[in-house]
Motif scaffolding. Structure first.
Motif, PDB file in Angstrom:
ATOM      1  N   HIS A 240       0.837  -1.198   0.000  1.00 14.21           N
ATOM      2  CA  HIS A 240       0.000   0.000   0.000  1.00 14.21           C
ATOM      3  C   HIS A 240       0.877   1.255   0.000  1.00 14.21           C
ATOM      4  CE1 HIS A 240      -3.305  -2.628   1.335  1.00 14.21           C
ATOM      5  NE2 HIS A 240      -4.108  -1.654   0.983  1.00 14.21           N
ATOM      6  N   ASN A 241       0.392   2.290  -0.669  1.00 13.85           N
ATOM      7  CA  ASN A 241       0.944   3.629  -0.497  1.00 13.85           C
ATOM      8  C   ASN A 241       0.224   4.274   0.674  1.00 13.85           C
ATOM      9  OD1 ASN A 241       2.688   4.066  -2.951  1.00 13.85           O
ATOM     10  ND2 ASN A 241       0.775   3.457  -3.954  1.00 13.85           N
ATOM     11  N   VAL A 242       0.949   5.043   1.471  1.00 10.66           N
ATOM     12  CA  VAL A 242       0.326   5.765   2.583  1.00 10.66           C
ATOM     13  C   VAL A 242       0.394   7.255   2.281  1.00 10.66           C
ATOM     14  CG1 VAL A 242       0.400   6.269   5.052  1.00 10.66           C
ATOM     15  CG2 VAL A 242       0.940   3.961   4.229  1.00 10.66           C
ATOM     16  N   ILE A 243      -0.774   7.906   2.276  1.00 11.98           N
ATOM     17  CA  ILE A 243      -0.844   9.363   2.080  1.00 11.98           C
ATOM     18  C   ILE A 243      -1.238   9.963   3.425  1.00 11.98           C
ATOM     19  CG2 ILE A 243      -1.927  11.244   0.785  1.00 11.98           C
ATOM     20  CD1 ILE A 243      -2.603   9.176  -1.421  1.00 11.98           C
ATOM     21  N   SER A 244      -0.377  10.822   3.981  1.00  9.26           N
ATOM     22  CA  SER A 244      -0.639  11.408   5.307  1.00  9.26           C
ATOM     23  C   SER A 244      -0.980  12.885   5.169  1.00  9.26           C
ATOM     24  CB  SER A 244       0.597  11.253   6.198  1.00  9.26           C
ATOM     25  OG  SER A 244       0.886   9.889   6.376  1.00  9.26           O
ATOM     26  N   GLY A 245      -2.006  13.311   5.900  1.00 12.09           N
ATOM     27  CA  GLY A 245      -2.396  14.721   5.862  1.00 12.09           C
ATOM     28  C   GLY A 245      -3.321  15.047   7.014  1.00 12.09           C
ATOM     29  N   ARG A 246      -4.143  16.087   6.816  1.00 16.36           N
ATOM     30  CA  ARG A 246      -5.129  16.470   7.848  1.00 16.36           C
ATOM     31  C   ARG A 246      -6.525  16.408   7.242  1.00 16.36           C
ATOM     32  NH1 ARG A 246      -3.373  17.434  12.459  1.00 16.36           N
ATOM     33  NH2 ARG A 246      -1.172  17.908  12.743  1.00 16.36           N
ATOM     34  N   THR A 247      -7.480  15.996   8.059  1.00 18.07           N
ATOM     35  CA  THR A 247      -8.869  15.881   7.586  1.00 18.07           C
ATOM     36  C   THR A 247      -9.446  17.282   7.373  1.00 18.07           C
ATOM     37  OG1 THR A 247      -9.083  13.848   8.856  1.00 18.07           O
ATOM     38  CG2 THR A 247     -11.119  14.868   8.121  1.00 18.07           C
ATOM     39  N   VAL A 248      -9.957  17.512   6.149  1.00 19.63           N
ATOM     40  CA  VAL A 248     -10.556  18.835   5.856  1.00 19.63           C
ATOM     41  C   VAL A 248     -12.059  18.738   5.596  1.00 19.63           C
ATOM     42  CG1 VAL A 248      -8.461  19.999   5.064  1.00 19.63           C
ATOM     43  CG2 VAL A 248      -9.770  18.631   3.430  1.00 19.63           C
ATOM     44  N   GLU A 249     -12.536  17.523   5.296  1.00 20.27           N
ATOM     45  CA  GLU A 249     -13.983  17.333   5.077  1.00 20.27           C
ATOM     46  C   GLU A 249     -14.374  15.962   5.583  1.00 20.27           C
ATOM     47  OE1 GLU A 249     -15.271  17.701   0.997  1.00 20.27           O
ATOM     48  OE2 GLU A 249     -14.097  19.532   0.710  1.00 20.27           O
ATOM     49  N   THR A 250     -15.584  15.858   6.125  1.00 19.10           N
ATOM     50  CA  THR A 250     -16.117  14.533   6.490  1.00 19.10           C
ATOM     51  C   THR A 250     -17.583  14.496   6.072  1.00 19.10           C
ATOM     52  OG1 THR A 250     -16.948  15.160   8.664  1.00 19.10           O
ATOM     53  CG2 THR A 250     -14.658  14.455   8.572  1.00 19.10           C
ATOM     54  N   ASP A 251     -18.027  13.331   5.675  1.00 19.26           N
ATOM     55  CA  ASP A 251     -19.459  13.141   5.431  1.00 19.26           C
ATOM     56  C   ASP A 251     -19.792  11.676   5.707  1.00 19.26           C
ATOM     57  OD1 ASP A 251     -18.751  11.613   3.194  1.00 19.26           O
ATOM     58  OD2 ASP A 251     -18.952  13.301   1.816  1.00 19.26           O
ATOM     59  N   ALA A 252     -21.024  11.292   5.406  1.00 15.62           N
ATOM     60  CA  ALA A 252     -21.467   9.924   5.710  1.00 15.62           C
ATOM     61  C   ALA A 252     -20.635   8.887   4.954  1.00 15.62           C
ATOM     62  CB  ALA A 252     -22.945   9.779   5.354  1.00 15.62           C
ATOM     63  N   ASN A 253     -20.058   9.295   3.816  1.00 15.39           N
ATOM     64  CA  ASN A 253     -19.307   8.340   2.999  1.00 15.39           C
ATOM     65  C   ASN A 253     -17.855   8.160   3.439  1.00 15.39           C
ATOM     66  OD1 ASN A 253     -21.442   7.799   1.284  1.00 15.39           O
ATOM     67  ND2 ASN A 253     -21.040   9.663   0.098  1.00 15.39           N
ATOM     68  N   GLY A 254     -17.275   9.169   4.101  1.00 13.54           N
ATOM     69  CA  GLY A 254     -15.861   9.048   4.451  1.00 13.54           C
ATOM     70  C   GLY A 254     -15.244  10.405   4.708  1.00 13.54           C
ATOM     71  N   ILE A 255     -13.943  10.519   4.371  1.00 12.58           N
ATOM     72  CA  ILE A 255     -13.231  11.768   4.679  1.00 12.58           C
ATOM     73  C   ILE A 255     -12.424  12.240   3.475  1.00 12.58           C
ATOM     74  CG2 ILE A 255     -13.007  11.120   7.120  1.00 12.58           C
ATOM     75  CD1 ILE A 255      -9.980  10.623   6.596  1.00 12.58           C
ATOM     76  N   THR A 256     -12.068  13.531   3.495  1.00 15.17           N
ATOM     77  CA  THR A 256     -11.104  14.089   2.541  1.00 15.17           C
ATOM     78  C   THR A 256      -9.958  14.656   3.361  1.00 15.17           C
ATOM     79  OG1 THR A 256     -12.854  14.652   0.975  1.00 15.17           O
ATOM     80  CG2 THR A 256     -10.747  15.786   0.693  1.00 15.17           C
ATOM     81  N   ILE A 257      -8.725  14.324   2.953  1.00 13.75           N
ATOM     82  CA  ILE A 257      -7.566  14.880   3.656  1.00 13.75           C
ATOM     83  C   ILE A 257      -6.784  15.795   2.710  1.00 13.75           C
ATOM     84  CG2 ILE A 257      -7.346  12.851   5.165  1.00 13.75           C
ATOM     85  CD1 ILE A 257      -4.742  12.141   3.576  1.00 13.75           C
ATOM     86  N   GLU A 258      -6.054  16.733   3.319  1.00 16.50           N
ATOM     87  CA  GLU A 258      -5.180  17.606   2.535  1.00 16.50           C
ATOM     88  C   GLU A 258      -3.746  17.358   2.995  1.00 16.50           C
ATOM     89  OE1 GLU A 258      -6.337  21.739   1.219  1.00 16.50           O
ATOM     90  OE2 GLU A 258      -4.819  22.241   2.734  1.00 16.50           O
ATOM     91  N   VAL A 259      -2.845  17.188   2.030  1.00 17.16           N
ATOM     92  CA  VAL A 259      -1.436  16.964   2.382  1.00 17.16           C
ATOM     93  C   VAL A 259      -0.687  18.301   2.320  1.00 17.16           C
ATOM     94  CG1 VAL A 259      -1.489  14.587   1.523  1.00 17.16           C
ATOM     95  CG2 VAL A 259      -0.706  16.396   0.006  1.00 17.16           C
ATOM     96  N   ASN A 260       0.524  18.307   2.892  1.00 18.87           N
ATOM     97  CA  ASN A 260       1.297  19.550   2.966  1.00 18.87           C
ATOM     98  C   ASN A 260       1.462  20.246   1.627  1.00 18.87           C
ATOM     99  OD1 ASN A 260       1.604  19.668   5.675  1.00 18.87           O
ATOM    100  ND2 ASN A 260       3.512  18.498   5.732  1.00 18.87           N
ATOM    101  N   GLY A 261       1.643  19.459   0.559  1.00 10.79           N
ATOM    102  CA  GLY A 261       1.858  20.064  -0.768  1.00 10.79           C
ATOM    103  C   GLY A 261       0.589  20.582  -1.402  1.00 10.79           C
ATOM    104  N   GLY A 262      -0.553  20.456  -0.698  1.00 10.00           N
ATOM    105  CA  GLY A 262      -1.800  21.025  -1.210  1.00 10.00           C
ATOM    106  C   GLY A 262      -2.736  20.029  -1.853  1.00 10.00           C
ATOM    107  N   GLY A 263      -2.265  18.810  -2.164  1.00  6.90           N
ATOM    108  CA  GLY A 263      -3.137  17.819  -2.793  1.00  6.90           C
ATOM    109  C   GLY A 263      -4.244  17.366  -1.852  1.00  6.90           C
ATOM    110  N   ARG A 264      -5.421  17.079  -2.411  1.00  7.06           N
ATOM    111  CA  ARG A 264      -6.552  16.583  -1.600  1.00  7.06           C
ATOM    112  C   ARG A 264      -6.910  15.170  -2.055  1.00  7.06           C
ATOM    113  NH1 ARG A 264     -10.974  20.777   0.548  1.00  7.06           N
ATOM    114  NH2 ARG A 264      -9.528  22.260   1.515  1.00  7.06           N
ATOM    115  N   PHE A 265      -7.163  14.306  -1.075  1.00  7.20           N
ATOM    116  CA  PHE A 265      -7.460  12.904  -1.379  1.00  7.20           C
ATOM    117  C   PHE A 265      -8.613  12.430  -0.506  1.00  7.20           C
ATOM    118  CE2 PHE A 265      -3.032  13.732  -2.264  1.00  7.20           C
ATOM    119  CZ  PHE A 265      -2.910  13.248  -3.554  1.00  7.20           C
ATOM    120  N   GLN A 266      -9.441  11.553  -1.084  1.00  8.71           N
ATOM    121  CA  GLN A 266     -10.584  11.090  -0.297  1.00  8.71           C
ATOM    122  C   GLN A 266     -10.574   9.581  -0.118  1.00  8.71           C
ATOM    123  OE1 GLN A 266     -13.814  12.682  -2.665  1.00  8.71           O
ATOM    124  NE2 GLN A 266     -14.219  10.709  -3.568  1.00  8.71           N
TER     125      GLN A 266
END
Length: 362
Positions: A240-266
């Motif tokens: 697995h690849n691990v993407i580490s960041g901070r949670t910026v959005e949450t909803d019933a389906n899951g979360i979106t995180i933002e990494v230091n370089g600005g990318g957003r992943f859900q």
């Protein structure tokens, strides 16, 4: 043959001076299962094995073998047998006397112990070599002698400390198959320490991934591979690849995180609190090259390295604040449209191939 025993480790710690090698771990190893303690050097796996064997005292907690608390019993009275990494065979004794040694220590009559030793050598397909000394055997044969010597005491559990580490790669694979076959036919509990993910996957019914004296995950090989519990497990298993960041959005389906370089992943599988640190895992073999991604399910990166592995090719990409992101694709797919270091490539994956990882509280 003695029946197998469940091993119950209850809040067991090992402290050396000011260093805690094992932090209050609890683990149940089912009777008759093949358990691998897996982790990097210094993670506490060998200390745990030695505490089960009685070769290492327990600082706190208890170990139970079947219905018997063995915490304070000497090794010979526990119902376990240990096979050491070095095999520790006696160079001046032939195979029969090597295998029969523990019975000799127990005062078993010569004829009976020789008969039992020959039975064990037969089980290991070493009967023709009974009169040889260890130095006249190959590495694989020496290992089988060490196994026979451990098993002659009829243990309820066999403890193996990196038993394959001294063997060459081809012999390792052969001996792996022999160990699994032996454990299945004897039906006793095996606890096997290794730092090889491949070895643990091939052998275990239950893999216990250890890190820094703690258990990060204890589960079946498939679960550990497909659903790593923590970022450490995801990275250590290597799939697995691990993407580490901070949670910026949450909803019933899951979360979106933002990494230091600005990318957003859900990730649709998992929960988190806004502003909290979070890790997402993406399987290396589920990433697609050259497909534009839906928001949060991919990025465009620069190829850093390409490794040809025969049936597959490993490509390492940096981008969107993510470093050393690994993609594994088939050789056919790669050679149809190859990439090279310096190329910009879009990557994407499906929503259900991204999972939120847990975090162990230290």
């Amino acid at each position: 043959m003695t029946k197998a025993a469940e091993i119950d480790i209850a809040s067991v710690s090992k402290i050396y001076g000011h260093t805690t090698a094992v932090h209050a771990i609890s683990l149940k190893i089912p009777a008759g299962s093949y358990c691998c303690l897996l982790g990097p050097s210094g993670c506490g796996k060998t200390s745990t094995l030695r505490m089960i064997a009685g070769h290492e005292s327990i600082s706190s907690g208890d170990i139970r073998l079947g219905s018997k608390v063995v915490t304070d019993l000497p090794p010979a009275r526990r119902g376990t047998a240990m096979m050491f990494q070095s095999y520790a065979l006696f160079p001046h004794l032939d195979l029969v006397d090597n295998v029969a040694f523990s019975l000799k220590m127990k005062g078993v009559e010569k004829e009976e112990r020789r008969r039992k030793a020959l039975d064990m050598l037969k089980l290991m397909q070493l009967e023709p070599y009974a009169t040889r000394r260890p130095a006249q055997l190959s590495g694989g044969q020496q290992q089988r002698v060490a196994l026979a010597r451990a098993l002659i005491t009829d243990p309820e559990a066999l403890l193996l400390d990196e038993p394959l580490s001294a063997l060459d790669p081809f012999l390792k694979i052969r001996m792996r198959a022999e160990l699994k076959k032996l454990q299945t036919s004897l039906g006793i509990t095996f606890v096997h320490v290794t730092h090889s993910q491949e070895e643990a996957m091939a052998l275990a019914d239950i893999i216990v991934v250890m890190n820094d004296g703690r258990i990060e995950q204890a589960a079946s090989p498939r679960t550990v591979f497909e659903r790593p519990a923590t970022a450490f497990v995801a990275r250590f298993m290597g799939d697995h690849n691990v993407i580490s960041g901070r949670t910026v959005e949450t909803d019933a389906n899951g979360i979106t995180i933002e990494v230091n370089g600005g990318g957003r992943f859900q990730a649709i599988d998992g929960k988190g609190e806004i502003g909290e640190a979070a890790d997402i895992a993406v399987r290396t073999d589920r990433v697609r090259l050259r497909e534009t991604a839906y928001a949060g399910l991919g990025f465009t990166g620069i190829v850093q390295n390409v490794e040809y592995r025969g049936s597959s090719v490993k490509i390492v990409v940096n981008g969107a604040g993510v470093e050393d992101f690994t993609v594994i694709i088939s050789d056919t797919e790669y050679f149809a449209t190859p990439v090279k270091p310096g190329d910009a490539v879009p990557l994407s994956w499906n929503a259900d191939d991204a999972i939120v990882l847990g975090r162990i509280q230290h």
